[in-house]
Design a protein around this motif. Structure first.
Motif, PDB file in Angstrom:
ATOM      1  N   GLY A  62      -1.384  -3.158  -8.405  1.00 44.14           N
ATOM      2  CA  GLY A  62      -2.548  -3.608  -7.641  1.00 44.14           C
ATOM      3  C   GLY A  62      -2.889  -5.064  -7.883  1.00 44.14           C
ATOM      4  N   ARG A  63      -1.893  -5.874  -8.084  1.00 44.98           N
ATOM      5  CA  ARG A  63      -2.129  -7.293  -8.325  1.00 44.98           C
ATOM      6  C   ARG A  63      -2.736  -7.945  -7.087  1.00 44.98           C
ATOM      7  N   PRO A  64      -3.512  -9.005  -7.299  1.00 50.18           N
ATOM      8  CA  PRO A  64      -4.128  -9.698  -6.161  1.00 50.18           C
ATOM      9  C   PRO A  64      -3.067 -10.251  -5.207  1.00 50.18           C
ATOM     10  N   GLY A  65      -3.364 -10.153  -3.942  1.00 47.60           N
ATOM     11  CA  GLY A  65      -2.458 -10.652  -2.910  1.00 47.60           C
ATOM     12  C   GLY A  65      -1.429  -9.634  -2.466  1.00 47.60           C
ATOM     13  N   THR A  66      -1.479  -8.424  -2.996  1.00 44.44           N
ATOM     14  CA  THR A  66      -0.536  -7.380  -2.580  1.00 44.44           C
ATOM     15  C   THR A  66      -1.305  -6.240  -1.936  1.00 44.44           C
ATOM     16  N   ARG A  67      -0.633  -5.567  -1.023  1.00 44.69           N
ATOM     17  CA  ARG A  67      -1.221  -4.392  -0.381  1.00 44.69           C
ATOM     18  C   ARG A  67      -0.845  -3.151  -1.175  1.00 44.69           C
ATOM     19  N   PRO A  68      -1.669  -2.121  -1.141  1.00 42.18           N
ATOM     20  CA  PRO A  68      -1.294  -0.864  -1.806  1.00 42.18           C
ATOM     21  C   PRO A  68      -0.034  -0.285  -1.157  1.00 42.18           C
ATOM     22  N   ILE A  69       0.689   0.478  -1.932  1.00 39.62           N
ATOM     23  CA  ILE A  69       1.933   1.067  -1.441  1.00 39.62           C
ATOM     24  C   ILE A  69       1.741   2.575  -1.300  1.00 39.62           C
ATOM     25  N   LEU A  70       2.283   3.135  -0.239  1.00 41.76           N
ATOM     26  CA  LEU A  70       2.154   4.566   0.002  1.00 41.76           C
ATOM     27  C   LEU A  70       3.012   5.360  -0.991  1.00 41.76           C
ATOM     28  N   PRO A  71       2.508   6.488  -1.462  1.00 43.09           N
ATOM     29  CA  PRO A  71       3.292   7.309  -2.390  1.00 43.09           C
ATOM     30  C   PRO A  71       4.631   7.764  -1.802  1.00 43.09           C
ATOM     31  N   LEU A  72       4.673   8.037  -0.499  1.00 45.35           N
ATOM     32  CA  LEU A  72       5.935   8.434   0.125  1.00 45.35           C
ATOM     33  C   LEU A  72       6.959   7.303   0.075  1.00 45.35           C
ATOM     34  N   THR A  73       6.506   6.084   0.213  1.00 47.47           N
ATOM     35  CA  THR A  73       7.403   4.928   0.111  1.00 47.47           C
ATOM     36  C   THR A  73       7.973   4.818  -1.293  1.00 47.47           C
ATOM     37  N   VAL A  74       7.148   5.069  -2.298  1.00 47.99           N
ATOM     38  CA  VAL A  74       7.623   5.026  -3.684  1.00 47.99           C
ATOM     39  C   VAL A  74       8.658   6.124  -3.919  1.00 47.99           C
ATOM     40  N   ALA A  75       8.421   7.305  -3.363  1.00 47.33           N
ATOM     41  CA  ALA A  75       9.391   8.395  -3.506  1.00 47.33           C
ATOM     42  C   ALA A  75      10.716   8.043  -2.828  1.00 47.33           C
ATOM     43  N   ARG A  76      10.645   7.429  -1.670  1.00 45.45           N
ATOM     44  CA  ARG A  76      11.878   7.013  -0.983  1.00 45.45           C
ATOM     45  C   ARG A  76      12.621   5.942  -1.769  1.00 45.45           C
ATOM     46  N   LEU A  77      11.879   5.011  -2.338  1.00 49.92           N
ATOM     47  CA  LEU A  77      12.515   3.981  -3.163  1.00 49.92           C
ATOM     48  C   LEU A  77      13.157   4.584  -4.411  1.00 49.92           C
TER      49      LEU A  77
END
Length: 145
Positions: A62-77
Motif C-alpha cells: 500500500g505504498r503511496p502512489g500505487t493502487r490496491p491490487i485485487l486478490p484474484l490478480t495476486v492468485a494469478r501471479l
C-alpha cells in the motif's frame, strides 16, 4: 497452493538435464547449430517477472502512489510464478545437459564451441527466469498476522 520446494526444482532439472544429454549423445551430428538468440526470450520474461514482483510488493504494501491490487490478480501471479519456476528449472537442466555434452567435445565437432556458448547463455537466462519466478511467488504469499 503450497510454496515451491527446492528439491522439486532440482529433480526437474536433473531429469531434463539427463534427457538433453542423452538426446544429444544420440543425435548431435544431425542437428544444426543452436541459434544464439534462443535464450533471449527467456531472459526477457525473467526480467519482466522481476519487475512485476517489485511492483506487486509495493502495491501489496500500500505504498503511496500505487493502487490496491485485487486478490484474484495476486492468485494469478502466484500461479504464473510457480509455473515459471518449474519451467525455468527444466530449461536450466536442459541447457546444463547441453553444456555438459558440448563443452568437452569442442575438438570433436566444429559446432560444439558455438553451441557451448549458447548453452551457457541459455543456462544464465534460465537462472534469471528462476529468480523471477521464485521472487514473484514469495511476494504473493499470504502473510500470517
Amino acid at each position: 497452493m503450497k510454496p515451491t520446494r527446492a528439491r522439486d526444482l532440482v529433480l526437474v532439472a536433473i531429469v531434463f538435464g539427463a534427457l538433453a544429454y542423452v538426446l544429444l549423445w544420440w543425435a548431435y551430428r544431425s542437428i544444426p547449430n543452436l541459434p544464439r538468440t534462443a535464450p533471449l526470450s527467456v531472459v526477457v520474461i525473467g526480467l519482466i517477472e522481476l519487475q512485476v514482483a517489485g511492483l506487486t510488493r509495493r502495491r501489496l504494501e500500500g505504498r503511496p502512489g500505487t493502487r490496491p491490487i485485487l486478490p484474484l490478480t495476486v492468485a494469478r501471479l502466484a500461479a504464473l510464478a510457480k509455473a515459471s519456476s518449474v519451467t525455468a528449472s527444466a530449461l536450466a537442466g536442459g541447457w546444463a545437459g547441453t553444456l555438459g555434452y558440448t563443452l568437452p567435445r569442442t575438438d570433436e565437432f566444429p559446432t560444439a564451441g558455438s553451441d557451448a556458448v549458447t548453452a551457457g547463455l541459455g543456462l544464465a537466462a534460465a537462472v534469471v527466469l528462476l529468480a523471477g519466478g521464485l521472487l514473484l511467488e514469495r511476494v504473493c504469499r499470504v502473510r500470517k498476522p
